[in-house]
Design a protein around this motif. Sequence first.
Motif, PDB file in Angstrom:
ATOM      1  N   ASP A 232       0.829  -1.200   0.000  1.00  0.00           N
ATOM      2  CA  ASP A 232       0.000   0.000   0.000  1.00  0.00           C
ATOM      3  C   ASP A 232       0.867   1.255   0.000  1.00  0.00           C
ATOM      4  OD1 ASP A 232      -2.560   1.518   0.374  1.00  0.00           O
ATOM      5  OD2 ASP A 232      -1.608   2.022   2.284  1.00  0.00           O
ATOM      6  N   GLU A 233       1.931   1.263   0.798  1.00  0.00           N
ATOM      7  CA  GLU A 233       2.810   2.417   0.850  1.00  0.00           C
ATOM      8  C   GLU A 233       3.526   2.619  -0.486  1.00  0.00           C
ATOM      9  OE1 GLU A 233       5.901   4.606   3.890  1.00  0.00           O
ATOM     10  OE2 GLU A 233       5.683   2.434   4.050  1.00  0.00           O
ATOM     11  N   ASP A 234       3.961   1.530  -1.101  1.00  0.00           N
ATOM     12  CA  ASP A 234       4.573   1.627  -2.432  1.00  0.00           C
ATOM     13  C   ASP A 234       3.582   2.214  -3.434  1.00  0.00           C
ATOM     14  OD1 ASP A 234       7.126   0.683  -1.857  1.00  0.00           O
ATOM     15  OD2 ASP A 234       6.665  -1.383  -2.410  1.00  0.00           O
TER      16      ASP A 234
ATOM     17  N   ILE B 260       4.019   5.674  -5.607  1.00  0.00           N
ATOM     18  CA  ILE B 260       3.895   5.755  -7.062  1.00  0.00           C
ATOM     19  C   ILE B 260       2.844   6.788  -7.457  1.00  0.00           C
ATOM     20  CG2 ILE B 260       3.169   4.478  -9.126  1.00  0.00           C
ATOM     21  CD1 ILE B 260       4.486   1.980  -7.744  1.00  0.00           C
ATOM     22  N   ALA B 261       1.698   6.759  -6.783  1.00  0.00           N
ATOM     23  CA  ALA B 261       0.627   7.715  -7.090  1.00  0.00           C
ATOM     24  C   ALA B 261       1.094   9.149  -6.849  1.00  0.00           C
ATOM     25  CB  ALA B 261      -0.612   7.411  -6.260  1.00  0.00           C
ATOM     26  N   ALA B 262       1.819   9.358  -5.777  1.00  0.00           N
ATOM     27  CA  ALA B 262       2.319  10.704  -5.467  1.00  0.00           C
ATOM     28  C   ALA B 262       3.324  11.160  -6.516  1.00  0.00           C
ATOM     29  CB  ALA B 262       2.937  10.725  -4.075  1.00  0.00           C
ATOM     30  N   LEU B 263       4.177  10.262  -6.962  1.00  0.00           N
ATOM     31  CA  LEU B 263       5.159  10.618  -7.993  1.00  0.00           C
ATOM     32  C   LEU B 263       4.472  10.958  -9.308  1.00  0.00           C
ATOM     33  CD1 LEU B 263       7.839   7.915  -7.190  1.00  0.00           C
ATOM     34  CD2 LEU B 263       8.062  10.382  -6.842  1.00  0.00           C
ATOM     35  N   ILE B 264       3.483  10.171  -9.681  1.00  0.00           N
ATOM     36  CA  ILE B 264       2.740  10.424 -10.914  1.00  0.00           C
ATOM     37  C   ILE B 264       2.030  11.777 -10.832  1.00  0.00           C
ATOM     38  CG2 ILE B 264       0.738   9.677 -12.287  1.00  0.00           C
ATOM     39  CD1 ILE B 264       1.661   6.763 -11.643  1.00  0.00           C
ATOM     40  N   ALA B 265       1.548  12.118  -9.634  1.00  0.00           N
ATOM     41  CA  ALA B 265       0.842  13.381  -9.438  1.00  0.00           C
ATOM     42  C   ALA B 265       1.786  14.577  -9.378  1.00  0.00           C
ATOM     43  CB  ALA B 265       0.017  13.315  -8.155  1.00  0.00           C
ATOM     44  N   GLY B 266       3.095  14.298  -9.367  1.00  0.00           N
ATOM     45  CA  GLY B 266       4.065  15.385  -9.341  1.00  0.00           C
ATOM     46  C   GLY B 266       4.344  15.937  -7.953  1.00  0.00           C
ATOM     47  N   THR B 267       4.023  15.178  -6.925  1.00  0.00           N
ATOM     48  CA  THR B 267       4.264  15.600  -5.552  1.00  0.00           C
ATOM     49  C   THR B 267       5.765  15.646  -5.288  1.00  0.00           C
ATOM     50  OG1 THR B 267       2.217  14.481  -4.926  1.00  0.00           O
ATOM     51  CG2 THR B 267       3.705  15.085  -3.129  1.00  0.00           C
ATOM     52  N   SER B 268       6.207  16.655  -4.565  1.00  0.00           N
ATOM     53  CA  SER B 268       7.640  16.792  -4.276  1.00  0.00           C
ATOM     54  C   SER B 268       8.108  15.689  -3.325  1.00  0.00           C
ATOM     55  CB  SER B 268       7.935  18.155  -3.649  1.00  0.00           C
ATOM     56  OG  SER B 268       7.453  18.204  -2.315  1.00  0.00           O
ATOM     57  N   VAL B 269       9.380  15.364  -3.421  1.00  0.00           N
ATOM     58  CA  VAL B 269       9.967  14.362  -2.531  1.00  0.00           C
ATOM     59  C   VAL B 269       9.787  14.795  -1.077  1.00  0.00           C
ATOM     60  CG1 VAL B 269      12.120  13.235  -1.818  1.00  0.00           C
ATOM     61  CG2 VAL B 269      11.581  13.478  -4.241  1.00  0.00           C
ATOM     62  N   ASN B 270       9.935  16.078  -0.810  1.00  0.00           N
ATOM     63  CA  ASN B 270       9.767  16.579   0.550  1.00  0.00           C
ATOM     64  C   ASN B 270       8.347  16.301   1.060  1.00  0.00           C
ATOM     65  OD1 ASN B 270      10.916  18.108   2.809  1.00  0.00           O
ATOM     66  ND2 ASN B 270       9.308  19.586   2.319  1.00  0.00           N
ATOM     67  N   ASP B 271       7.336  16.586   0.250  1.00  0.00           N
ATOM     68  CA  ASP B 271       5.953  16.350   0.659  1.00  0.00           C
ATOM     69  C   ASP B 271       5.658  14.860   0.813  1.00  0.00           C
ATOM     70  OD1 ASP B 271       5.436  19.055   0.803  1.00  0.00           O
ATOM     71  OD2 ASP B 271       4.433  19.150  -1.153  1.00  0.00           O
ATOM     72  N   ILE B 272       6.234  14.051  -0.063  1.00  0.00           N
ATOM     73  CA  ILE B 272       6.053  12.599   0.053  1.00  0.00           C
ATOM     74  C   ILE B 272       6.680  12.109   1.358  1.00  0.00           C
ATOM     75  CG2 ILE B 272       6.637  10.350  -0.937  1.00  0.00           C
ATOM     76  CD1 ILE B 272       6.586  11.741  -3.712  1.00  0.00           C
TER      77      ILE B 272
ATOM     78  N   ALA C  18      15.118   8.236   2.387  1.00  0.00           N
ATOM     79  CA  ALA C  18      14.382   6.967   2.302  1.00  0.00           C
ATOM     80  C   ALA C  18      13.476   6.958   1.074  1.00  0.00           C
ATOM     81  CB  ALA C  18      13.555   6.742   3.563  1.00  0.00           C
ATOM     82  N   ILE C  19      12.881   8.106   0.787  1.00  0.00           N
ATOM     83  CA  ILE C  19      11.994   8.191  -0.379  1.00  0.00           C
ATOM     84  C   ILE C  19      12.798   8.032  -1.665  1.00  0.00           C
ATOM     85  CG2 ILE C  19      10.379   9.651  -1.653  1.00  0.00           C
ATOM     86  CD1 ILE C  19       9.341   8.610   1.124  1.00  0.00           C
ATOM     87  N   THR C  20      13.890   8.765  -1.784  1.00  0.00           N
ATOM     88  CA  THR C  20      14.681   8.666  -3.020  1.00  0.00           C
ATOM     89  C   THR C  20      15.287   7.283  -3.176  1.00  0.00           C
ATOM     90  OG1 THR C  20      16.606   9.659  -1.943  1.00  0.00           O
ATOM     91  CG2 THR C  20      15.160  11.137  -3.172  1.00  0.00           C
ATOM     92  N   SER C  21      15.692   6.663  -2.081  1.00  0.00           N
ATOM     93  CA  SER C  21      16.240   5.317  -2.146  1.00  0.00           C
ATOM     94  C   SER C  21      15.178   4.325  -2.624  1.00  0.00           C
ATOM     95  CB  SER C  21      16.765   4.910  -0.765  1.00  0.00           C
ATOM     96  OG  SER C  21      17.231   3.588  -0.773  1.00  0.00           O
ATOM     97  N   ARG C  22      13.963   4.472  -2.111  1.00  0.00           N
ATOM     98  CA  ARG C  22      12.883   3.573  -2.514  1.00  0.00           C
ATOM     99  C   ARG C  22      12.551   3.776  -3.990  1.00  0.00           C
ATOM    100  NH1 ARG C  22      11.294  -1.236  -0.666  1.00  0.00           N
ATOM    101  NH2 ARG C  22       9.181  -1.674  -1.333  1.00  0.00           N
ATOM    102  N   MET C  23      12.541   5.030  -4.429  1.00  0.00           N
ATOM    103  CA  MET C  23      12.274   5.321  -5.838  1.00  0.00           C
ATOM    104  C   MET C  23      13.309   4.627  -6.713  1.00  0.00           C
ATOM    105  SD  MET C  23      11.300   9.377  -5.403  1.00  0.00           S
ATOM    106  CE  MET C  23      12.129   9.812  -6.892  1.00  0.00           C
ATOM    107  N   GLU C  24      14.573   4.689  -6.329  1.00  0.00           N
ATOM    108  CA  GLU C  24      15.639   4.062  -7.111  1.00  0.00           C
ATOM    109  C   GLU C  24      15.473   2.554  -7.162  1.00  0.00           C
ATOM    110  OE1 GLU C  24      19.168   5.500  -5.223  1.00  0.00           O
ATOM    111  OE2 GLU C  24      18.948   7.510  -6.069  1.00  0.00           O
TER     112      GLU C  24
END
Length: 63
Positions: free
Chosen positions: A20-22, A26-38, A48-54
């Motif tokens: 669910d968190e993944d 993904i939904a937040a990234l598609i929506a253009g949400t900033s890494v900080n807000d995520i 942690a967010i950028t590492s998970r994205m990678e």
Amino acid sequence: MSEEQSGACVDAQGTPWSQDEDARLIAALIAGTSVNDIAIAHRRSRGAITSRMERMVPPAGSR
């Protein structure tokens, strides 16, 4: 700037990522949400967010 505003809140540090968190990531990234807000929404660090994205994006040429 508070810890929460900077995305430095790490309540979930060390806990496994759920499906669910993944999906929310993904939904937040598609929506253009900033890494900080995520990071704030997931209560994880920006690192942690950028590492998970990678980890979610396969390296080029790996198919």
